[in-house]
Scaffold this active site. Structure first.
Site, PDB file in Angstrom:
ATOM      1  N   HIS A  43      12.797  -2.606   1.602  1.00 14.79           N
ATOM      2  CA  HIS A  43      12.256  -2.094   0.339  1.00 14.79           C
ATOM      3  C   HIS A  43      13.176  -0.982  -0.147  1.00 14.79           C
ATOM      4  CE1 HIS A  43       9.614  -0.145  -2.547  1.00 14.79           C
ATOM      5  NE2 HIS A  43       8.978  -1.290  -2.617  1.00 14.79           N
TER       6      HIS A  43
ATOM      7  N   SER B 254       1.321   0.143  -7.476  1.00 13.03           N
ATOM      8  CA  SER B 254       0.513   1.153  -8.165  1.00 13.03           C
ATOM      9  C   SER B 254      -0.632   0.578  -8.995  1.00 13.03           C
ATOM     10  CB  SER B 254       1.405   2.057  -9.029  1.00 13.03           C
ATOM     11  OG  SER B 254       2.288   1.296  -9.811  1.00 13.03           O
TER      12      SER B 254
ATOM     13  N   ILE C  46      10.481   0.431 -10.421  1.00 11.11           N
ATOM     14  CA  ILE C  46       9.363   0.581  -9.479  1.00 11.11           C
ATOM     15  C   ILE C  46       8.518   1.803  -9.851  1.00 11.11           C
ATOM     16  CG2 ILE C  46       8.782   1.142  -7.068  1.00 11.11           C
ATOM     17  CD1 ILE C  46      11.130  -0.610  -6.221  1.00 11.11           C
TER      18      ILE C  46
ATOM     19  N   GLU D 147      13.485  -6.787  -6.691  1.00 12.52           N
ATOM     20  CA  GLU D 147      12.799  -5.599  -7.224  1.00 12.52           C
ATOM     21  C   GLU D 147      13.840  -4.599  -7.732  1.00 12.52           C
ATOM     22  OE1 GLU D 147       8.493  -4.831  -5.307  1.00 12.52           O
ATOM     23  OE2 GLU D 147      10.076  -3.465  -4.685  1.00 12.52           O
TER      24      GLU D 147
ATOM     25  N   PHE E 246       0.821  -1.215   0.000  1.00 15.20           N
ATOM     26  CA  PHE E 246       0.000   0.000   0.000  1.00 15.20           C
ATOM     27  C   PHE E 246       0.861   1.275   0.000  1.00 15.20           C
ATOM     28  CE2 PHE E 246      -4.181  -1.681   2.144  1.00 15.20           C
ATOM     29  CZ  PHE E 246      -4.173  -2.782   1.310  1.00 15.20           C
ATOM     30  N   LYS E 247       2.165   1.121   0.306  1.00 15.61           N
ATOM     31  CA  LYS E 247       3.103   2.257   0.424  1.00 15.61           C
ATOM     32  C   LYS E 247       2.460   3.355   1.283  1.00 15.61           C
ATOM     33  CE  LYS E 247       5.690   0.947  -3.619  1.00 15.61           C
ATOM     34  NZ  LYS E 247       6.600   1.308  -4.677  1.00 15.61           N
TER      35      LYS E 247
HETATM   36  O1  G3P Z   1       6.832  -3.340  -3.331  1.00 17.84           O
HETATM   37  C1  G3P Z   1       6.268  -3.316  -4.609  1.00 17.84           C
HETATM   38  C2  G3P Z   1       6.551  -2.061  -5.308  1.00 17.84           C
HETATM   39  O2  G3P Z   1       7.792  -1.495  -5.051  1.00 17.84           O
HETATM   40  C3  G3P Z   1       6.268  -2.115  -6.766  1.00 17.84           C
HETATM   41  O3  G3P Z   1       5.667  -0.926  -7.066  1.00 17.84           O
HETATM   42  O4  G3P Z   1       4.119   0.506  -8.303  1.00 17.84           O
HETATM   43  O5  G3P Z   1       5.939  -0.741  -9.499  1.00 17.84           O
HETATM   44  O6  G3P Z   1       3.990  -1.992  -8.569  1.00 17.84           O
HETATM   45  P1  G3P Z   1       4.884  -0.780  -8.456  1.00 17.84           P
END
Ligand code: G3P
Length: 212
Positions: A88, A192, A139, A134, A6-7
């Site tokens: 993260h 997102s 991201i 990641e 959810f950040k």
């Molecule tokens: O922890 C998942 C996140 O960093 C990925 O973000 O917005 O690229 O799906 P997003």
């Protein structure tokens, strides 16, 4: 499995975190796919108090004592978090901090993020429940880790056998999910695409099609 981070998006904060977490758990029971909301520490109790299973986004490598403003692991567990996300790329820790925290959290599930294989291999020695690859530059973008870094996903999975590997960054479609699973990932981390969606339930249902 799908982890939804959810950040600190407004759509996943405070009361909104409750409705979004309910959507995640509803889609999980509808599809049979494990979907885990990862919420802000300040929202953990709001959700666990309602009987919802959620994870927290971070803790600090601190002990009980004089650490004003710190996120004490024991306090997050006492609030009912079922698991904890660590390292993260928006909340990096040192390897020493990761080792210290994982040493304390042996009764709790953990997911540690990394964007490098060498860091991932070191973290594996500290025995997290899951490791997530990641690449930070992807991201929040449009291009997924599955499209942009298939060879790195494969290398992670071939090199690290001790811990299940998840992948995240830029995941938007069921094809992104499918590709990650084909490469050997146990699941994905998404933010997102779901948290910022006009219809988060539909966005999540679309992603679950990657498991079929
Ligand atoms: O922890 C998942 C996140 O960093 C990925 O973000 O917005 O690229 O799906 P997003």
């Amino acid at each position: 499995m799908i982890f939804i981070n959810f950040k600190t998006y407004q759509q996943g904060t405070g009361e909104a975190s409750l409705s979004l977490a309910k959507i995640c758990l509803e889609v999980a029971s509808q599809t049979g796919i494990k979907i885990i909301p990862i919420v802000q520490v300040a929202d953990v109790w709001r959700l666990t108090n309602q009987g919802l299973d959620v994870w927290a986004q971070a803790v600090d490598a601190i002990e009980f004592g004089a650490h004003t403003g710190g996120i004490l692991p024991e306090a997050v567990l006492a609030a009912g978090a079922k698991g904890i996300l660590l390292n993260h790329s928006e909340k990096k820790l040192s390897l020493a901090e990761i080792e210290k925290i994982l040493g304390k959290l042996n009764n709790c599930q953990t997911l540690v993020c990394t964007d490098s294989l060498s860091e991932g291999q070191t973290i594996t020695n500290f025995k997290p429940t899951f490791l997530a690859y990641e690449p930070s530059e992807l991201i929040g973008g449009e291009v997924s880790v599955s499209q942009a870094r298939p060879e790195m996903i494969k290398e992670f999975i071939d090199s690290i056998n001790e811990v299940p590997i998840l992948v995240g960054a830029g995941v938007h479609t069921s094809q992104d999910v499918k590709k990650a699973l084909e490469l050997g990932a146990r699941g994905v981390l998404v933010s997102s695409e779901v948290v910022l969606a006009t219809d988060p339930k539909q966005a999540l249902l679309n992603l679950t099609k990657g498991f079929k």
